[in-house]
Design an enzyme around this catalytic site. Structure first.
Site, PDB file in Angstrom:
ATOM      1  CB  SER A 261     -15.719  13.565  -2.102  1.00 16.76           C
ATOM      2  OG  SER A 261     -17.094  13.697  -1.791  1.00 16.76           O
TER       3      SER A 261
ATOM      4  CE1 TYR B 256     -14.900  11.033   2.800  1.00 17.76           C
ATOM      5  CE2 TYR B 256     -16.497  12.594   1.923  1.00 17.76           C
ATOM      6  CZ  TYR B 256     -15.693  11.486   1.754  1.00 17.76           C
ATOM      7  OH  TYR B 256     -15.665  10.846   0.538  1.00 17.76           O
TER       8      TYR B 256
END
Length: 257
Positions: free
Chosen positions: A148, A161
């Site tokens: 990501s 995350y």
């Protein structure tokens, strides 16, 4: 049995579904894996078959060793080979929370899936790929990790995350280094702002950011954008690359004044 086979984790919807569909379009058979039931994976299987290829659905939790073994063995029993593993399965925190208030439980849950599950599924699958290459069943293998932009972008309301995706980036480098001599190339895809069920809760925020120019390409990304990148890797267009990062982010990674 001669057609190439990919395992795609977290493939019941969103990015994983887009990846499975694009792989099917370039002729790959797809093993669809998700923690959700096979019934919930049926839509992806239908898309794979509509694209003219074959697939199977396998329910399993990548954080559990028995499920990882079952996933690999089912694919081997069905197709006799595993040419590519796409580590797409991942989770964010259940509740976005300031990192000063984040719980240990939330950190553990996210890291267990995004780091431990991904690492040990890669380890197991790579060992099986090595056996298949040595036996002459296939010439090479590929592992693709979906990380990501959060691997390098701070979001203090979801620190767990960001930390997990930064770890996936290093994991890509480590496996790329270790597995090159085994004939297995490893790649990292960094999606940007992608329209999926996971981003629905913050769609208004991202609509505004995109309109204001947070990305040079002023639109949402879609699962098929990620799928097309995977299809290019699957098609063998990067044989002399490993450890490579592909930013599929509308240009978000460009530092601009």
């Amino acid at each position: 049995m001669d057609k190439k086979v990919a395992i795609v984790t977290g493939a019941s919807r969103g990015i994983g579904q887009g990846i499975a569909y694009q792989l099917a379009k370039v002729g790959w058979q797809v093993a669809i894996n998700d923690i959700s039931s096979v019934e919930k994976q049926a839509g992806t299987l239908e898309m794979v078959r509509d694209a003219g290829s074959d697939g199977i659905t396998i329910q399993g939790d990548i954080t559990k060793a028995a499920d990882r073994e079952f996933l690999n063995q089912t694919v081997l029993d069905t197709y006799g080979r595993i040419d590519m593993l796409v580590n797409n399965a991942g989770i964010g925190p259940r509740v976005r929370m300031d990192m000063m208030e984040m719980s240990e439980e939330s950190m553990r849950e996210v890291l267990e899936v995004n780091i431990y599950g991904t690492f040990f599924l890669s380890q197991l699958t790579a060992k099986n790929m090595m056996k298949l290459i040595e036996a002459g069943t296939m010439q090479s293998g590929k592992i693709v990790n979906i990380s990501s932009i959060s691997a390098y972008t701070s979001s203090t309301s979801r620190a767990e995350y960001c930390i997990s995706k930064a770890a996936v980036s290093m994991m890509t480098k480590l496996y790329a280094d270790r597995l090159a001599e085994e004939g297995i190339n490893v790649y990292e895809i960094r999606p940007g702002i992608i329209k999926t069920p996971l981003t629905e809760i913050v769609s208004d925020k991202y609509d505004k950011l995109i309109a204001e120019g947070v990305t040079p390409i002023k639109r949402w990304g879609y699962p098929e954008d990620i799928g097309l990148a995977i299809a290019a890797i699957a098609s063998g267009y990067f044989p002399f690359s490993t450890g490579q990062v592909f930013n599929i982010d509308g240009g978000f990674h460009i530092q601009r004044l």
